[in-house]
Scaffold this active site. Structure first.
Site, PDB file in Angstrom:
ATOM      1  N   ASN A   1      -1.068   1.446   6.190  1.00  0.00           N
ATOM      2  CA  ASN A   1      -0.296   0.396   5.551  1.00  0.00           C
ATOM      3  C   ASN A   1      -0.046  -0.587   6.553  1.00  0.00           C
ATOM      4  O   ASN A   1       0.269  -0.022   7.728  1.00  0.00           O
ATOM      5  CB  ASN A   1       0.916   0.771   5.010  1.00  0.00           C
ATOM      6  N   GLY A   2      -0.239  -2.110   6.462  1.00  0.00           N
ATOM      7  CA  GLY A   2       0.182  -3.029   7.344  1.00  0.00           C
ATOM      8  C   GLY A   2      -1.157  -3.773   7.859  1.00  0.00           C
ATOM      9  O   GLY A   2      -2.136  -3.666   7.214  1.00  0.00           O
TER      10      GLY A   2
ATOM     11  N   HIS B   1      10.882 -38.863  -8.443  1.00  0.00           N
ATOM     12  CA  HIS B   1      10.527 -39.042  -7.065  1.00  0.00           C
ATOM     13  C   HIS B   1       9.039 -38.237  -6.770  1.00  0.00           C
ATOM     14  O   HIS B   1       8.541 -37.863  -5.820  1.00  0.00           O
ATOM     15  CB  HIS B   1      11.442 -38.590  -6.170  1.00  0.00           C
TER      16      HIS B   1
ATOM     17  N   GLU C   1       3.727 -15.591 -11.889  1.00  0.00           N
ATOM     18  CA  GLU C   1       3.264 -14.115 -11.464  1.00  0.00           C
ATOM     19  C   GLU C   1       2.582 -13.327 -12.687  1.00  0.00           C
ATOM     20  O   GLU C   1       1.556 -12.651 -12.312  1.00  0.00           O
ATOM     21  CB  GLU C   1       4.334 -13.590 -10.968  1.00  0.00           C
TER      22      GLU C   1
ATOM     23  N   CYS D   1       0.901  -1.203  -0.039  1.00  0.00           N
ATOM     24  CA  CYS D   1      -0.196  -0.075   0.154  1.00  0.00           C
ATOM     25  C   CYS D   1       0.976   1.359  -0.050  1.00  0.00           C
ATOM     26  O   CYS D   1       1.785   1.298   0.453  1.00  0.00           O
ATOM     27  CB  CYS D   1      -0.958  -0.086   1.030  1.00  0.00           C
TER      28      CYS D   1
ATOM     29  N   GLU E   1      12.890 -19.903  -9.965  1.00  0.00           N
ATOM     30  CA  GLU E   1      12.675 -18.449 -10.621  1.00  0.00           C
ATOM     31  C   GLU E   1      11.906 -18.389 -11.781  1.00  0.00           C
ATOM     32  O   GLU E   1      11.059 -17.512 -11.888  1.00  0.00           O
ATOM     33  CB  GLU E   1      14.055 -17.866 -10.533  1.00  0.00           C
TER      34      GLU E   1
ATOM     35  N   TRP F   1      -3.811  -2.498  -1.034  1.00  0.00           N
ATOM     36  CA  TRP F   1      -3.580  -3.949  -1.478  1.00  0.00           C
ATOM     37  C   TRP F   1      -4.415  -4.667  -0.315  1.00  0.00           C
ATOM     38  O   TRP F   1      -4.065  -4.467   0.536  1.00  0.00           O
ATOM     39  CB  TRP F   1      -2.201  -4.408  -1.712  1.00  0.00           C
TER      40      TRP F   1
ATOM     41  N   LYS G   1       4.694  -5.126  -5.098  1.00  0.00           N
ATOM     42  CA  LYS G   1       5.895  -4.958  -5.199  1.00  0.00           C
ATOM     43  C   LYS G   1       6.724  -4.968  -3.738  1.00  0.00           C
ATOM     44  O   LYS G   1       7.767  -5.769  -3.606  1.00  0.00           O
ATOM     45  CB  LYS G   1       6.107  -3.419  -5.956  1.00  0.00           C
TER      46      LYS G   1
ATOM     47  N   LYS H   1       8.353 -16.488 -12.081  1.00  0.00           N
ATOM     48  CA  LYS H   1       7.906 -15.364 -13.106  1.00  0.00           C
ATOM     49  C   LYS H   1       6.686 -15.895 -13.942  1.00  0.00           C
ATOM     50  O   LYS H   1       5.838 -14.887 -14.132  1.00  0.00           O
ATOM     51  CB  LYS H   1       9.017 -15.217 -13.950  1.00  0.00           C
TER      52      LYS H   1
ATOM     53  N   ARG I   1       3.776  -0.265  -7.007  1.00  0.00           N
ATOM     54  CA  ARG I   1       4.000  -1.200  -5.487  1.00  0.00           C
ATOM     55  C   ARG I   1       2.981  -2.463  -5.463  1.00  0.00           C
ATOM     56  O   ARG I   1       2.888  -3.234  -4.981  1.00  0.00           O
ATOM     57  CB  ARG I   1       3.463  -0.476  -4.345  1.00  0.00           C
TER      58      ARG I   1
END
Length: 607
Positions: free
Chosen positions: A98-99, A502, A486, A2, A479, A74, A602, A483, A27
């Site tokens: 925020n939080g 396995h 996301e 936020c 990674e 957010w 972000k 990506k 963000r």
């Protein structure tokens, strides 16, 4: 995540509040709003979705006023709707937050029992009611905030406006960043220096537990014990110019292509080309005496740490523990005396990572941080600050910050090896030469962008994609899968190649693309054997390798991506490029929001 901005101004503030929010769009958010104090009234405008919706609401129904607060949200508690958007308000108080307020349920029950009515599903609204109830009983804004803050458990940055006091705002921070900006007859609050850059370069960072009263004349800061304190006023250095995409379609694409430049800038801060040596900042501790290394991070930064584990153990022969930050404290980790705890974060504000940092600091560990924001909370609390030089990263999915993190970590691993007497002068020079080759190799990798774009349609229809890699390439597989998840919303998983048999091999059929990261080298033949296991079950293989590897193993693949032949040390930096580009072009084919993918933020400032 936020974003907060507040202005005590001399002119109408609505447009400048919106501009501040626009600078924090990177963000990630799902609603936005503002509130101004105008002629004894709190005037709010809120909208779900993109900032453009708030702008449209303001164009139809303007909000005048010389003082105000604004927020991009957010969603945590409650859906991303206009009623849950900030600012939250009572008749007398409006605030943005925020939080997370962890004890909001008990507070809400108490307030509801006293007859107070709630309009939203959020945890944040309880703070507005707590402050408002005290003001209604005769408290001043300062007294009300002072008495409410100790009742809040969790993490917060707050900016609060008051209907009957059109000359002040109050801010507070605990676990979530907030800065004060000083202007000419105006004063500001913001989540970061970037939000305030067009307004002022003179800022002060609130410390943990601080709260502040701002007026046009300046700011009075109080610490956790409510004692008046002064915090250093610094020059932020944040650019007031808006970050532009230039000729690129998306910020993410621009940032992928910036990697040769920013990696070179980062390496330039840690390597001396004149004598091919590693040069770190002056250390206040003896790194040769470090007996154990603990690496803690989240998401992409965690995968950078996984790669670095190979380097530290190979070069410096230091045992390395690596943890996901959100789990670290809760397993009660054993932290030996003389250990170095290394924290990796793009923003330097990631709540889970910051909490783990403080846990390690309390346990007597030396604290090192690798961050892209050298003025961040983590940077200010570190014993060893190792900044990357990626520049502002606007795309929510991290790209250039990742490769710059790898560059810093490689330099640190080599430096530790030198100081421990495990790397002689010739070996150090060789490592430096290979690191200095990375920018050119990244450029060579980017030359295959058109080839990757042309094959993205082979991946885009898939519901599931697997990524495989061995050794240092295993974190790259993780990674790459992250990506793709996301930004394209395709389910993807990364696996160590040898682990396929396995369990995950049960997922393979002719509808599942399998991306194999396999530069030629000692592990190549084993990875090819794992490819054959996939091929035998009808899997569609996309092979990423150099010319030698493709010549040996490309037969039967649905697509190949050729990378330059590079030394294993820099292979993780170079092979990051194709997995980034593959995710990017697949998302473009699918038409998703590449720079601001759904549900993501972000800078994650909640646990």
């Amino acid at each position: 995540m936020c974003g907060i901005i507040g202005i005590v101004g001399n002119d109408p503030v609505a447009d400048r509040l919106v501009d501040g929010l626009r600078r924090m769009e990177y963000r990630g958010y799902d609603s936005a709003g503002l509130c101004v104090v105008d002629d004894g009234a709190l005037v709010r405008r809120r909208a779900e979705g993109k900032l453009a919706n708030l702008v449209a609401a303001l164009s139809q129904d303007p909000a005048d006023g010389l003082i105000g607060i604004a927020h991009t949200r957010w969603a945590t508690h409650g859906a991303p709707t206009a009623s849950n958007a900030h600012p939250h308000a009572t008749q007398d108080v409006a605030l943005v937050h925020n939080g997370i307020i962890e004890n909001f349920r008990s507070l809400r029950d108490e307030l509801s029992g006293n007859g107070r009515k709630f309009e939203s599903e959020t945890d944040s609204e309880v703070v507005a009611h707590l402050v408002s109830s005290l003001i209604e009983n005769g408290a001043s804004p300062e007294e009300a905030v002072r008495d409410v803050l100790p009742r809040l458990r969790g993490a917060f940055a707050l900016a609060i406006a008051f209907r009957q006091h059109p000359d002040l705002l109050i801010g507070a921070r605990l676990g979530s960043p907030l800065v004060v900006g000083y202007g000419d007859g105006e004063t500001y609050l913001g989540s970061d220096a970037l939000a305030l850059a067009p307004l002022t370069q003179k800022i002060a960072y609130l410390e943990e537990g601080d709260w502040v009263v701002i007026t046009r004349e300046g700011a009075q800061i109080y610490d956790l014990e409510n004692n008046p304190v002064e915090r250093e006023v610094t020059t932020s250095g944040a650019s007031a110019a808006a970050v532009e995409k230039g000729n690129y379609r998306h910020f993410m694409q621009k940032e992928i292509f910036e990697q040769p430049t920013v990696v070179a800038q980062t390496l330039g801060s840690y390597l001396r080309q004149a004598d091919n040596s590693v040069a770190l900042p002056q250390l206040d501790f003896d790194i040769s005496q470090i007996r154990r290394l603990t690496i803690v991070a989240c998401g992409t930064s965690y995968y950078a740490g996984m790669v670095a584990k190979y380097w530290f153990e190979h070069f410096a022969r230091v045992p390395v523990d690596i943890d996901v930050a959100s789990e670290f404290r809760y397993r009660d980790p054993v932290l030996e005396d003389g250990g170095l705890a290394l924290f990796i974060s793009q923003s330097g504000e990631t709540a889970d990572t910051l909490a783990a940092l403080r846990h390690c600091k309390a346990a007597g560990q030396v604290i090192g941080v690798v961050v892209n924001v050298p003025t961040s909370t983590m940077a200010r609390e570190a014993d060893l600050l190792l900044p990357t030089h990626a520049g502002p990263e606007i795309g929510v999915a991290s790209t250039k910050a990742f490769t710059c993190q790898l560059a810093v970590l490689a330099a640190l691993a080599a430096h530790m090896a030198v100081k421990k007497g495990l790397m002689n002068r010739e070996e150090e020079a060789e490592v430096v030469r290979h690191l200095l080759e990375a920018p050119a190799a990244l450029n060579a990798a980017l030359d295959h962008d058109d080839d990757i774009a042309s094959m993205a349609h082979l991946v885009a229809p898939a519901r599931d994609v697997l990524y495989l890699g061995r050794g240092q390439d295993y974190p790259l597989a993780l990674e790459g899968a992250l990506k793709l998840k996301e930004i394209s919303y395709i389910h993807a998983e990364g696996y160590a190649s040898g682990e396929m048999k396995h369990g995950p091999i049960a997922l393979i059929d002719d509808q599942v693309p399998v991306v194999v990261i396999a530069p030629s080298g000692p592990l190549f033949e084993k990875t090819v054997s794992n490819m054959e296991e996939v091929r035998a079950r009808g899997g569609k293989i996309v092979l990423i390798s150099d010319a030698e590897g493709l010549a040996e193993a490309s037969e039967g693949c649905i697509a190949t991506i050729e990378m330059p032949r590079v030394h294993p040390l820099i292979a993780p930096l170079v092979y990051a490029v194709p997995v980034q580009l593959l995710a990017y072009h697949t998302a473009c084919v699918k038409g998703t929001d590449v720079d601001q993918p759904r549900n993501l933020a972000k800078s994650v400032t909640v646990e």
